[in-house]
Scaffold this motif. Structure first.
Motif, PDB file in Angstrom:
ATOM      1  N   PRO A 118     -27.874  40.510  43.795  1.00  0.00           N
ATOM      2  CA  PRO A 118     -27.757  39.592  44.924  1.00  0.00           C
ATOM      3  C   PRO A 118     -27.212  38.240  44.527  1.00  0.00           C
ATOM      4  N   CYS A 119     -27.485  37.784  43.280  1.00  0.00           N
ATOM      5  CA  CYS A 119     -27.010  36.468  42.874  1.00  0.00           C
ATOM      6  C   CYS A 119     -25.699  36.549  42.111  1.00  0.00           C
ATOM      7  N   SER A 120     -25.071  37.741  42.086  1.00  0.00           N
ATOM      8  CA  SER A 120     -23.806  37.897  41.366  1.00  0.00           C
ATOM      9  C   SER A 120     -22.748  38.444  42.321  1.00  0.00           C
ATOM     10  N   ARG A 137     -16.763  31.622  37.378  1.00  0.00           N
ATOM     11  CA  ARG A 137     -15.740  32.538  37.861  1.00  0.00           C
ATOM     12  C   ARG A 137     -14.645  31.807  38.620  1.00  0.00           C
ATOM     13  N   ALA A 138     -15.036  30.711  39.201  1.00  0.00           N
ATOM     14  CA  ALA A 138     -14.054  29.933  39.970  1.00  0.00           C
ATOM     15  C   ALA A 138     -13.217  29.024  39.078  1.00  0.00           C
ATOM     16  N   GLY A 139     -13.416  29.092  37.768  1.00  0.00           N
ATOM     17  CA  GLY A 139     -12.603  28.309  36.853  1.00  0.00           C
ATOM     18  C   GLY A 139     -13.308  27.146  36.208  1.00  0.00           C
ATOM     19  N   GLY A 140     -14.606  27.054  36.335  1.00  0.00           N
ATOM     20  CA  GLY A 140     -15.353  25.959  35.747  1.00  0.00           C
ATOM     21  C   GLY A 140     -15.329  25.997  34.224  1.00  0.00           C
ATOM     22  N   ASP A 141     -15.297  24.824  33.595  1.00  0.00           N
ATOM     23  CA  ASP A 141     -15.228  24.700  32.136  1.00  0.00           C
ATOM     24  C   ASP A 141     -16.637  24.679  31.562  1.00  0.00           C
ATOM     25  N   ALA A 178     -26.921  23.868  35.886  1.00  0.00           N
ATOM     26  CA  ALA A 178     -27.719  24.101  34.681  1.00  0.00           C
ATOM     27  C   ALA A 178     -29.042  23.371  34.757  1.00  0.00           C
ATOM     28  N   LYS A 179     -29.045  22.133  35.271  1.00  0.00           N
ATOM     29  CA  LYS A 179     -30.286  21.365  35.386  1.00  0.00           C
ATOM     30  C   LYS A 179     -31.267  22.029  36.336  1.00  0.00           C
ATOM     31  N   ARG A 180     -30.744  22.596  37.444  1.00  0.00           N
ATOM     32  CA  ARG A 180     -31.611  23.203  38.468  1.00  0.00           C
ATOM     33  C   ARG A 180     -31.948  24.657  38.140  1.00  0.00           C
ATOM     34  N   ASN A 181     -31.490  25.126  36.960  1.00  0.00           N
ATOM     35  CA  ASN A 181     -31.771  26.504  36.561  1.00  0.00           C
ATOM     36  C   ASN A 181     -31.225  27.484  37.604  1.00  0.00           C
ATOM     37  N   ASP A 182     -30.065  27.161  38.177  1.00  0.00           N
ATOM     38  CA  ASP A 182     -29.448  27.998  39.215  1.00  0.00           C
ATOM     39  C   ASP A 182     -28.428  28.911  38.542  1.00  0.00           C
ATOM     40  N   PHE A 183     -28.879  30.033  38.062  1.00  0.00           N
ATOM     41  CA  PHE A 183     -28.013  30.956  37.334  1.00  0.00           C
ATOM     42  C   PHE A 183     -26.889  31.492  38.226  1.00  0.00           C
ATOM     43  N   CYS A 184     -27.207  31.835  39.464  1.00  0.00           N
ATOM     44  CA  CYS A 184     -26.195  32.385  40.372  1.00  0.00           C
ATOM     45  C   CYS A 184     -25.079  31.379  40.632  1.00  0.00           C
ATOM     46  N   LYS A 185     -25.458  30.127  40.836  1.00  0.00           N
ATOM     47  CA  LYS A 185     -24.462  29.092  41.119  1.00  0.00           C
ATOM     48  C   LYS A 185     -23.580  28.853  39.891  1.00  0.00           C
ATOM     49  N   LEU A 186     -24.208  28.799  38.711  1.00  0.00           N
ATOM     50  CA  LEU A 186     -23.443  28.581  37.486  1.00  0.00           C
ATOM     51  C   LEU A 186     -22.454  29.714  37.253  1.00  0.00           C
TER      52      LEU A 186
END
Length: 895
Positions: free
Chosen positions: A741-743, A778-782, A765-773
């Protein structure tokens, strides 16, 4: 009536709850210890903290054997009422008794007298009762805050605490037989205090303390009588020999039994990189401390002389082949009849004799309890021993003399081999260099590299190429010199056992030499083998030398100084005549193979014709981090595939099937769940016969059936398996991401859409939001983005303790993130160690992070864990740091 003694009952520390104190309502622990034996010194001298058994006449009854320990927590056996460290409110060193396993602060050792607690007695006083009266051993009860297994009364397990901080006593167990009960009246009954102790599952090899008596020193009142007796004593002593007629503080009065095989354990603490110093503590726990001897404290002679009249005695030599030879030579000197058989626990590096007798190539982590069972069940066999007699060669001219040569061999007897030429020259170079600069030979890796360098140098100079020109060999009256000159060997070996040079088989494997009799270690024959440089190189990959002959007697003549070695002891021998002949046969214990294959399941069904068994592998980092725990390692294991083997297969045959499985994942009918190949160094794990997993040495695989080490599933240990692959639920760069669900599926972005910002990644990363990270990545974040303090995403994930985010970053971010430092010089591993995050530390270390990097204060991750008072984590990091240093040395040498 027999009187209760204070150390025969469990002592309750002051903080124990009332339900536990009810066990000792009778106040038995307050009785005073018995008076000193006649002839014993009066008064209480200052107690010495001992780490060895005291064999002097001033030995204390029930004395503890202390070793330093780094066990964490505030636990101290004396209790808060008497604990000095608690009163001082500061951290002090701790010690653990190897014989009864209690832990106290070092200053609190003297306080044990106040609670009247002594160790299990290892002897009895000769004056306490009639020495001819039959005696038996009583239990030695100790309170435990941690206890494995189940209660002997109710069958339920013991409540386990994660750390040692808990003050609650959960069990009462006996230091002799290891029986354990819940610490409550319904399980541990008062009448059990005076019950005889069976000495446990290893009673057949334990020497009871009732056999060992402290003797009283003879006392004479008149000086004239003293002088007369002294003169008479000297005359008698001269007739009896050097060892007899001398007064000893302790004497052995055995009570023979056909079922007993009493054992003496001799440990060389210098063997195997300090393994001996560690394993000696385990033997002190399982056995009577007075049957365990440290060879660095005076050698085996005194102990063997003292126990010479014990019937059915066996010996366990813990060390290398040199240690075994030392003990066998001592037995020759004492001329014990019959000679006790000798078993081997290999702690050295070569261990060729141990391999020959099925004891393996080295000790890994097999439980000591299993080793004792193997010694008890082992078969008694004979081992040929050969005399070496050397005398100067009178025909050698003065021009052949060498100033550095000697006329004497280092040993006059050998058990394994005698050789001359190339291999002896390399060993001699190593020996002389180590004697000159011992500080340069402090690691096994450096020693091997020196051997390799010396061998290469000797190969270039060709110092042994003319060996055949300077020797004459006559075997059983047959002159082999012409054959040797045709072969032009650079090394000649006179071999007694099949193994040589750390496990190779220079005579060849059985069935490969049809022109000769099968090689045996008890047939009274030596095998003579010649080696060229080509055959020496092939030896390490399964080759063999040139088989010259099998003989009973050798006459070897050298015309110049030549390097030789006797069982690994080298020297440069001047021109000599050397005679080799059979000396005698030593009695040894050979590790036995099980009589029949055990059934796969607990019920006694017949062994099936075929077994279909699942194979799962465990990584080395999980194996060490989880402390060999069965249940946790089963969960951490990775399925490899399924093999089909005959029902009576041993592990050698099973290895061949698993090797085919790794080459062809679908060949056994089941697809492998992991694409990572097995390393050549994998080994089997025993999953059934002990309380935890332990490794099976490859040299012992033919002794174990598949059904003995596994139930439905075989577990193997792969030392090169990466930590990431030990987590099958994790995505890897080469495999699709898991659907959850989070992927969600990757979103489609317009061509002009900007990639996510670094602040968004940091916030996830601070909020421990693995799905968001995951979505931002995948959207191109460094994933290598840093904030204004140079902290990476991994720093932020560690600070929040997010294991899921940490694992994702380790799998997908560039490896540079592992050792990236923030403004104060801390890596992510520094942070995890300071916060005591053990699991995250394991992930980061296995991913390849450096354990040697220091922060601005000069601290390594291990030192940060120590400052956080997490000693278990610090110990893990120290072990991995040492392993990492060895790996780095390997890489630098390869370059």
């Amino acid at each position: 009536m027999w009187r209760y003694r204070s150390w025969d009952v469990p002592q309750i520390p002051a903080e124990a709850p009332q339900s536990q104190k009810a066990i000792t309502k009778s106040g038995l622990q307050h009785l005073a210890p018995p008076p000193p034996a006649p002839g014993a010194p009066r008064g209480e001298p200052e107690r010495q903290i001992r780490s060895t058994v005291d064999w002097s006449e001033s030995a204390t009854y029930g004395e503890h054997i202390w070793f330093e320990t780094n066990v964490s927590g505030d636990f101290c056996y004396v209790g808060e009422q008497y604990c000095v460290a608690k009163m001082l409110q500061k951290s002090v060193s701790r010690r653990k008794c190897a014989a009864c396993k209690i832990v106290v602060h070092t200053p609190c050792i003297e306080q044990l007298e106040k609670i009247n607690f002594r160790c299990k007695p290892s002897f009895r006083e000769s004056g306490s009762r009639n020495v001819r009266e039959p005696t038996f051993v009583r239990h030695h009860w100790v309170h435990r805050r941690r206890q494995d297994g189940k209660c002997r009364h109710c069958g339920k397990g013991f409540q386990q605490k994660f750390a040692f901080h808990s003050k609650e006593i959960v069990a009462i167990s006996c230091s002799w037989c290891k029986q354990a009960y819940h610490s409550k009246v319904s399980c541990f009954l008062l009448q059990q205090i005076e019950e005889p102790c069976s000495l446990g599952v290893h009673a057949a090899v334990v020497i009871p303390p009732t056999w060992i008596l402290r003797a009283r020193r003879p006392q004479n009142t008149l000086k004239a009588s003293k002088k007369k007796k002294r003169a008479s004593f000297k005359r008698k002593s001269s007739k009896k020999g050097p060892e007899e007629g001398r007064w000893r503080p302790f004497i052995i009065r055995p009570t023979p039994s056909p079922l007993m095989k009493p054992l003496l354990v001799f440990v060389n603490p210098k063997s195997g990189g300090n393994q001996g110093a560690k394993i000696i503590q385990s033997f002190l726990w399982y056995l009577n401390p007075r049957q365990v001897f440290d060879l660095s404290q005076g050698g085996p002679k005194e102990a063997l002389e003292m126990y010479r009249r014990v019937h059915n005695l066996r010996i366990l030599a813990c060390g290398g082949d040199g240690t075994v030879g030392w003990i066998l030579s001592t037995l020759d000197q004492l001329r014990l009849k019959p000679p006790p058989p000798v078993a081997i626990l290999p702690l050295g590096t070569g261990n060729d004799l141990a391999r020959t007798l099925n004891w393996g190539g080295g000790y890994t982590d097999e439980p000591v309890s299993k080793i004792l069972s193997h010694v008890e069940e082992g078969n008694v066999v004979q081992l040929d021993r050969w005399d070496l007699r050397a005398e100067p060669n009178p025909e050698a001219g003065p021009e052949e003399r060498d100033e550095g040569a000697t006329d004497r061999l280092p040993l006059d007897v050998f058990n394994n081999y005698f050789s001359l030429g190339f291999d002896a020259h390399v060993t001699l170079e190593f020996h002389e260099s180590r004697e000159a600069n011992p500080e340069k030979f402090n690691s096994r890796f450096r020693n091997k590299m020196f051997y390799a360098g010396t061998a290469f140098s000797d190969f270039l100079t060709g110092s042994s190429k003319d060996l055949a020109k300077h020797i004459r060999v006559v075997c059983d009256g047959t002159d082999l010199t012409p054959k040797i000159q045709d072969l032009k060997p650079q090394c000649i070996v006179f071999l007694n056992i099949p193994r040589y040079c750390a496990g190779t088989m220079p005579w060849g494997h059985p069935g490969e030499h049809h022109d000769f009799e099968p090689q045996r270690h008890d047939d009274g024959y030596l095998e003579v083998i010649g080696f060229t440089m080509t055959s020496l190189a092939a030896l390490q990959v399964g080759g063999h030398g040139e088989r010259l002959t099998q003989c009973r007697e050798v006459l070897l003549t050298t015309s110049k100084a030549i390097p030789v070695q006797v069982d690994g002891e080298p020297c440069k021998l001047a021109a000599s005549r050397i005679r080799i002949s059979l000396r005698n046969q030593a009695t040894m214990v050979q590790k036995a193979k099980r009589r029949s294959a055990a059934p796969l399941h607990s019920d006694q069904r017949p062994v099936p014709e075929q077994l279909r068994v699942q194979v799962s592998r465990v990584s080395m980092h999980d194996y060490e981090a989880l402390h060999y725990d069965k249940e946790q390692l089963k969960e951490a294991s990775v399925p490899l595939g399924t093999v089909v083997v005959p029902g009576d297969s041993d592990l050698e045959l099973c290895r061949a099937h698993i090797e085919r499985l790794r080459q062809e994942p679908e060949g056994a009918g089941a697809k492998s769940s992991t694409c990572q190949k097995l390393s050549p160094k994998w080994c089997f794990l025993d999953a059934t016969t002990a309380s935890r997993f332990y490794r099976i040495d490859r040299a012992q695989e033919h002794l174990n059936y598949v059904t003995e080490i596994a139930q439905d599933e075989i577990y193997i240990l792969d030392p090169e398996l990466l930590g990431a692959s030990a987590q099958p639920d994790l995505p890897t760069p080469s495999s699709p991401l898991p659907t959850s669900p989070c992927s969600p599926r990757p979103r489609s972005l317009p061509g002009d859409a900007a990639p996510p910002t670094g602040e968004e990644l940091i916030e996830a990363a601070k909020r421990n939001d693995f799905c968001k990270l995951q979505e931002l990545h995948r959207a191109g974040g460094d994933l290598m983005h840093r904030d204004e303090r140079s902290r990476t995403l991994l720093h932020h994930a560690v600070s929040t303790g997010s294991k899921e985010v940490v694992r994702y970053l380790l799998d997908h971010a560039p490896t540079e993130i592992l050792d990236a430092v923030e403004e104060n010089g801390e890596t992510c591993l520094h942070q995890a160690a300071a916060l005591g995050q053990r699991t995250i530390c394991h992930y980061i270390v296995e991913a390849g992070a450096s354990l040697m990097k220091t922060d601005q204060q000069g601290d390594t991750p291990r030192q940060r864990a120590e400052r956080a008072q997490d000693t278990e984590l610090a110990e893990y990091l120290e072990n991995r740091q040492h392993y990492q240093m060895i790996q780095r040395e390997d890489q630098e040498t390869a370059v």
